[in-house]
Design a protein around this motif. Structure first.
Motif, PDB file in Angstrom:
ATOM      1  N   THR A   1      49.214  49.526  44.703  1.00  0.00           N
ATOM      2  CA  THR A   1      48.962  48.138  44.314  1.00  0.00           C
ATOM      3  C   THR A   1      48.180  48.064  43.006  1.00  0.00           C
ATOM      4  OG1 THR A   1      46.906  48.003  45.597  1.00  0.00           O
ATOM      5  CG2 THR A   1      48.934  47.405  46.727  1.00  0.00           C
ATOM      6  N   LEU A   2      47.322  49.048  42.773  1.00  0.00           N
ATOM      7  CA  LEU A   2      46.574  49.070  41.523  1.00  0.00           C
ATOM      8  C   LEU A   2      47.469  49.433  40.347  1.00  0.00           C
ATOM      9  CD1 LEU A   2      43.420  50.727  43.003  1.00  0.00           C
ATOM     10  CD2 LEU A   2      43.442  48.506  41.899  1.00  0.00           C
ATOM     11  N   VAL A   3      48.451  50.293  40.578  1.00  0.00           N
ATOM     12  CA  VAL A   3      49.436  50.605  39.539  1.00  0.00           C
ATOM     13  C   VAL A   3      50.188  49.335  39.159  1.00  0.00           C
ATOM     14  CG1 VAL A   3      51.421  52.025  38.942  1.00  0.00           C
ATOM     15  CG2 VAL A   3      49.693  52.906  40.516  1.00  0.00           C
ATOM     16  N   GLN A   4      50.607  48.597  40.170  1.00  0.00           N
ATOM     17  CA  GLN A   4      51.293  47.329  39.923  1.00  0.00           C
ATOM     18  C   GLN A   4      50.466  46.439  39.011  1.00  0.00           C
ATOM     19  OE1 GLN A   4      51.883  45.632  43.808  1.00  0.00           O
ATOM     20  NE2 GLN A   4      54.083  45.634  43.560  1.00  0.00           N
TER      21      GLN A   4
ATOM     22  N   GLU B   1      49.156  43.276  34.208  1.00  0.00           N
ATOM     23  CA  GLU B   1      48.261  42.956  33.092  1.00  0.00           C
ATOM     24  C   GLU B   1      49.019  42.993  31.768  1.00  0.00           C
ATOM     25  OE1 GLU B   1      43.908  44.464  31.356  1.00  0.00           O
ATOM     26  OE2 GLU B   1      44.894  45.535  32.988  1.00  0.00           O
ATOM     27  N   GLU B   2      49.898  43.979  31.607  1.00  0.00           N
ATOM     28  CA  GLU B   2      50.687  44.079  30.383  1.00  0.00           C
ATOM     29  C   GLU B   2      51.686  42.928  30.289  1.00  0.00           C
ATOM     30  OE1 GLU B   2      52.383  45.245  26.820  1.00  0.00           O
ATOM     31  OE2 GLU B   2      50.448  45.715  27.744  1.00  0.00           O
ATOM     32  N   GLU B   3      52.293  42.555  31.403  1.00  0.00           N
ATOM     33  CA  GLU B   3      53.233  41.430  31.398  1.00  0.00           C
ATOM     34  C   GLU B   3      52.513  40.129  31.035  1.00  0.00           C
ATOM     35  OE1 GLU B   3      56.530  42.939  34.706  1.00  0.00           O
ATOM     36  OE2 GLU B   3      54.831  41.709  35.341  1.00  0.00           O
ATOM     37  N   LEU B   4      51.331  39.934  31.607  1.00  0.00           N
ATOM     38  CA  LEU B   4      50.556  38.736  31.287  1.00  0.00           C
ATOM     39  C   LEU B   4      50.175  38.732  29.811  1.00  0.00           C
ATOM     40  CD1 LEU B   4      49.017  36.177  32.052  1.00  0.00           C
ATOM     41  CD2 LEU B   4      47.116  37.617  32.806  1.00  0.00           C
ATOM     42  N   ARG B   5      49.801  39.885  29.267  1.00  0.00           N
ATOM     43  CA  ARG B   5      49.437  39.972  27.853  1.00  0.00           C
ATOM     44  C   ARG B   5      50.587  39.501  26.973  1.00  0.00           C
ATOM     45  NH1 ARG B   5      50.403  42.435  23.585  1.00  0.00           N
ATOM     46  NH2 ARG B   5      51.965  43.771  24.576  1.00  0.00           N
ATOM     47  N   ARG B   6      51.822  39.910  27.324  1.00  0.00           N
ATOM     48  CA  ARG B   6      52.979  39.512  26.519  1.00  0.00           C
ATOM     49  C   ARG B   6      53.238  38.009  26.618  1.00  0.00           C
ATOM     50  NH1 ARG B   6      55.160  44.670  28.307  1.00  0.00           N
ATOM     51  NH2 ARG B   6      56.255  43.646  30.030  1.00  0.00           N
TER      52      ARG B   6
ATOM     53  N   VAL C   1      44.760  31.004  31.934  1.00  0.00           N
ATOM     54  CA  VAL C   1      43.434  31.476  32.331  1.00  0.00           C
ATOM     55  C   VAL C   1      43.400  31.742  33.831  1.00  0.00           C
ATOM     56  CG1 VAL C   1      40.995  30.843  32.523  1.00  0.00           C
ATOM     57  CG2 VAL C   1      42.257  30.340  30.416  1.00  0.00           C
ATOM     58  N   ARG C   2      44.027  30.857  34.592  1.00  0.00           N
ATOM     59  CA  ARG C   2      44.060  31.031  36.049  1.00  0.00           C
ATOM     60  C   ARG C   2      44.800  32.314  36.420  1.00  0.00           C
ATOM     61  NH1 ARG C   2      43.279  27.767  40.449  1.00  0.00           N
ATOM     62  NH2 ARG C   2      42.841  26.016  39.067  1.00  0.00           N
ATOM     63  N   GLN C   3      45.912  32.599  35.741  1.00  0.00           N
ATOM     64  CA  GLN C   3      46.646  33.844  36.020  1.00  0.00           C
ATOM     65  C   GLN C   3      45.755  35.056  35.773  1.00  0.00           C
ATOM     66  OE1 GLN C   3      49.856  32.614  37.740  1.00  0.00           O
ATOM     67  NE2 GLN C   3      50.149  34.665  36.924  1.00  0.00           N
ATOM     68  N   TRP C   4      44.983  35.034  34.668  1.00  0.00           N
ATOM     69  CA  TRP C   4      44.081  36.141  34.351  1.00  0.00           C
ATOM     70  C   TRP C   4      43.009  36.293  35.434  1.00  0.00           C
ATOM     71  CZ3 TRP C   4      38.818  36.246  33.586  1.00  0.00           C
ATOM     72  CH2 TRP C   4      38.298  37.449  33.093  1.00  0.00           C
ATOM     73  N   ALA C   5      42.404  35.181  35.840  1.00  0.00           N
ATOM     74  CA  ALA C   5      41.332  35.232  36.838  1.00  0.00           C
ATOM     75  C   ALA C   5      41.864  35.734  38.177  1.00  0.00           C
ATOM     76  CB  ALA C   5      40.701  33.845  36.993  1.00  0.00           C
ATOM     77  N   GLU C   6      43.052  35.300  38.568  1.00  0.00           N
ATOM     78  CA  GLU C   6      43.631  35.731  39.846  1.00  0.00           C
ATOM     79  C   GLU C   6      43.955  37.226  39.813  1.00  0.00           C
ATOM     80  OE1 GLU C   6      46.958  33.196  40.458  1.00  0.00           O
ATOM     81  OE2 GLU C   6      45.741  31.495  41.153  1.00  0.00           O
ATOM     82  N   LEU C   7      44.382  37.722  38.649  1.00  0.00           N
ATOM     83  CA  LEU C   7      44.678  39.144  38.534  1.00  0.00           C
ATOM     84  C   LEU C   7      43.408  39.975  38.708  1.00  0.00           C
ATOM     85  CD1 LEU C   7      46.793  41.317  37.979  1.00  0.00           C
ATOM     86  CD2 LEU C   7      46.392  41.011  35.539  1.00  0.00           C
ATOM     87  N   ARG C   8      42.304  39.532  38.117  1.00  0.00           N
ATOM     88  CA  ARG C   8      41.041  40.241  38.305  1.00  0.00           C
ATOM     89  C   ARG C   8      40.630  40.229  39.773  1.00  0.00           C
ATOM     90  NH1 ARG C   8      40.232  43.764  34.921  1.00  0.00           N
ATOM     91  NH2 ARG C   8      38.019  43.816  35.512  1.00  0.00           N
ATOM     92  N   THR C   9      40.820  39.112  40.432  1.00  0.00           N
ATOM     93  CA  THR C   9      40.462  39.012  41.849  1.00  0.00           C
ATOM     94  C   THR C   9      41.303  39.966  42.689  1.00  0.00           C
ATOM     95  OG1 THR C   9      39.863  36.688  41.542  1.00  0.00           O
ATOM     96  CG2 THR C   9      40.252  37.428  43.801  1.00  0.00           C
TER      97      THR C   9
END
Length: 393
Positions: free
Chosen positions: A253-256, A261-266, A287-295
């Motif tokens: 799951t961490l690999v995913q 993260e790279e897909e969101l960056r693009r 911003v919400r997508q970024w915050a949810e990814l960190r969570t």
């Protein structure tokens, strides 16, 4: 909680990063970022060679116990390797089903003979596996499996159909959940069988063409195919199969999430480039997508290695499935009307030419279905964790 890595982990990170930089050259560098969910069909030959490169230097089997793996690594070091691998955009693995699913299952449930026969070949990157679980009418509800296996001497003869089988064309073996007790129902009478794929006339693999124009998944038809071994004993397939499914939500799951993260960056880069990020509503979604990814990352690290939480795998699947699907929607919203146009002129030879973002959108439609649908995951949490009454069937 403390999510930092220690000095030994940082040293291991330097070693992993240096190895990847040294070996990701030539044809392997050309295959960078190729393969994986949504593009398993890409550069299969090169990725097989890469699998063997990993095996030669001991990078397969890091999470196995000391009797079977190549080099040893702690749980945090396994996370480090997964992160460095994803950040280096190394080719998508073709041996991950054998390494991450079959091998731990054999270590937990298999015989010493089965471990000695299969694990070294997986660790060398020479033996590839696929997973024979889902069937037409038995996807998330695996207890409805209808594929049968009849005793034949020391082995079995398997007859039935499996579907959505990734890497079936490349695999040498398939682990198959089949019904070995005639007349049995639901999770009773199932066995976990090991089936060689090279059985002409008895094993037929047919690619499934998807709406993206690619053929990542396959149908697999067994017509009296020989199964030489059963893992965990006849009739114990449900226990073995459920144990294997729990393994799918570990370090992987961490690999995913590194890939996410790279897909969101693009997506963010495109929103900035075309001015879409100026829209405050869309910017809030980014911003919400970024915050949810960190969570999601913190949740994965928190639950990693815990065997006492039956709901953790289902929570993880619900989190990333919905997140990734929303990212696909967001990628199209950022692009606006141009999202409906392909990158090149239409032709009969390539009517489904799509770019990376369009493939992301189309593939993520399946994220809340494959690997256990959202409905199934919520039922597991409700029944096994919260103790609520079972769903009426």
């Amino acid at each position: 909680m403390d999510f930092e890595f220690g000095p030994e982990d940082r040293a291991f990170r330097r070693e992993a990063r240096a190895w990847l930089e040294e070996h990701l050259t030539g044809e392997f560098a050309d295959a960078a970022g190729r393969g994986g969910p949504g593009s398993e069909h890409e550069r299969a030959g090169t990725r097989l060679a890469w699998e063997q490169e990993l095996g030669r230097d001991g990078w397969i089997g890091l999470g196995w116990d000391a009797d079977h793996g190549n080099r040893r690594a702690t749980l945090t070091q396994q996370v480090v390797w997964a992160e460095e691998y994803a950040r280096a955009r190394a080719p998508g693995r073709v041996g991950h089903i054998g390494e991450k699913l079959l091998a731990p299952t054999l270590i937990a449930y298999g015989s010493k003979e089965q471990q000695a026969r299969h694990l070294p070949a997986v660790a060398r990157g020479e033996e590839l596996w696929c997973q024979g679980y889902s069937e037409p009418g038995a996807g998330s509800d695996l207890a409805s499996v209808r594929t049968t296996a009849v005793k034949d001497g020391d082995g079995y003869r398997v007859t039935g159909q499996k579907i959505w089988t990734s890497l079936a064309r490349e695999a040498h073996w398939c682990f198959v959940l089949a019904r070995t007790e005639p007349g049995s129902r639901r999770h009773h009478g199932l066995s976990f069988l090991l089936v060689p794929m090279d059985q002409p006339g008895r094993v037929d693999v047919r690619p499934i063409r998807q709406m993206s124009g690619t053929s990542e998944f396959n149908e697999v038809f067994f017509d009296g195919a020989e199964a030489v071994e059963t893992v965990g004993g006849e009739g114990n397939g449900w226990q073995v199969a459920m144990g294997l499914l729990a393994l799918e939500r570990g370090v992987s799951t961490l690999v995913q999430q590194i890939g996410f993260e790279e897909e969101l960056r693009r997506v963010v880069a495109e929103a900035v480039a075309n001015g879409a990020a100026a829209d405050p509503v869309l910017r809030d979604r980014l911003v919400r997508q970024w915050a949810e990814l960190r969570t999601m990352r913190w949740n994965a690290l928190r639950t990693l290695g815990r065997q006492d939480d039956p709901g953790a795998p289902s929570v993880a699947k619900l989190l990333w499935g919905g997140w990734h699907q929303r990212l696909g929607d967001l990628a199209m919203q950022v692009r606006g009307g141009a999202a409906a146009a392909g990158p090149g002129a239409w032709s009969a030879a390539a009517p489904y030419e799509l770019d990376e973002q369009q493939r992301l959108f189309l593939f993520t439609r399946a994220d809340t279905i494959y690997g256990g649908s959202d409905e199934i995951q919520r039922n597991i949490i409700a029944e096994r964790v919260l103790g609520l009454p079972k769903e009426l069937r």
